[in-house]
Scaffold this motif. Structure first.
Motif: not given
Length: 363
Positions: A48, A51-52, A54
């Motif tokens: 995402d 959300n890279t 994470a």
């Protein structure tokens, strides 16, 4: 040695769970762009866009898992995102690469202008002028240096862990190219982040040694490779290659302006295929027009580095992996390239190596 297959890779990755979820990365359809070549594995994990960060621990674990498979020598994993994609977590090379004094890009706005041939002969001319020279083939999709320099085989490991590679060598040049890592008939169907990862690994994971100047053979156009190198490395400058015709000059202008926008000094323009001397009558023919690149350089306020004539000997020797500067050092073309090399070296030595800008892409 046990054969590495796509199925074995996916089976190993099937045990990796997504952060905060029970589903694994394979069943979620997040693994793509798998390439297996010469005991090396490269693939991407879709993340995402928001959300890279994470997903970075998962990327590292995926790299570790695949690296533990029998027969795997090296693994490269990139995170990709559809929007506002973050570059893969690679070493920041803005401060420079140990041992490399200068990095110069040779670029063109379009293909078919002989850029790679110009880059090879410029590198060899710099070598003939007494410098320690390396070359990086930044065209991941269509690497040319193995063919132009007549190099076969693959790089050897430079350490016991297999994390570093020795550069290939030809005519006194140290060379790295994706063409050494992947069979020439294997298409590189990669998105931008994979290209960025490959370029950074070919720079940082190679034992270059002490090098005065590295010539980077850029892919044509103004895309991921150009932006990656402009953002991640301290380019000392760029050389633009064009033919005299108006269409090529239009595209060359775009390439030149791209480097200016990312604060890379443009060292000048080379006019390739400037004219043709008939071998029978000795008459000069200006097949693609003449003087267009000189006029464009003057108009844009950058140096005009020289005219390189169209010649069958250059074409034949390039195809045979016997570049003209190295194999006909007393010839007309070698003299032209040595003069261009003198001008390029004078500029990078007297100029100031810039600090890389922070590039922000907005919607």
């Amino acid at each position: 040695m046990e054969k590495i297959t796509r199925e074995k890779i996916l089976e190993a990755l099937g045990h990796l769970r997504l952060p905060g979820a029970t589903q694994d990365v394979v069943s979620a359809g997040l693994i793509s762009d798998i390439v297996i070549a010469n005991n090396r594995v490269m693939f991407a994990i879709t993340a995402d866009a928001a959300n890279t960060a994470a997903m970075e621990p998962l990327r590292r674990e995926a790299e570790r898992v695949v690296a533990s498979l029998p027969g795997v020598e090296k693994v490269m994993v990139a995170l990709t995102a559809e929007r506002k994609q973050a570059p893969p977590k690679t070493a920041n090379l803005r401060a420079g690469i140990p041992g490399l004094r200068h990095i110069v890009a040779v670029a063109s706005g379009k293909g078919g202008v002989g850029k790679s041939t110009m880059a090879v002969n410029l590198a060899l001319a710099l070598k003939a002028n007494g410098l320690r020279v390396a070359m990086l083939d930044a065209d991941v999709y269509g690497p040319s240096l193995p063919k132009l320099l007549g190099i076969m085989g693959k790089p050897k490991a430079a350490d016991m862990q297999g994390k570093l590679m020795q550069p290939m060598e030809a005519y006194g040049l140290k060379v790295m190219s994706m063409g050494f890592l992947v069979p020439e008939d294997t298409p590189m169907i990669w998105r931008g982040p994979m290209v960025m990862s490959a370029l950074m690994q070919m720079l940082r994971d190679v034992t270059w040694g002490e090098i005065d100047i590295m010539i980077v053979d850029m892919p044509p156009g103004t895309g991921d490779a150009q932006l990656t190198l402009a953002q991640q490395t301290p380019l000392s400058g760029a050389v633009i290659v064009s033919t005299p015709q108006d269409l090529a000059l239009l595209d060359a202008r775009k390439g030149l302006n791209m480097f200016r926008k990312v604060s890379v000094p443009v060292l000048g323009i080379i006019e390739n295929m400037s004219y043709f001397i008939c071998g029978k009558c000795g008459e000069r023919h200006e097949i693609f027009g003449h003087g267009g690149a000189r006029e464009e350089a003057h108009r844009l306020g950058v140096p005009f580095l020289g005219e390189v004539p169209l010649d069958m000997e250059v074409r034949a020797r390039s195809d045979a992996g016997e570049p003209v500067v190295a194999t006909l050092p007393q010839g007309v073309h070698a003299a032209i390239f040595r003069k261009i090399a003198e001008e390029v070296w004078a500029q990078v030595e007297t100029g100031t190596v810039r600090k890389s800008p922070r590039i922000v892409i907005e919607d």
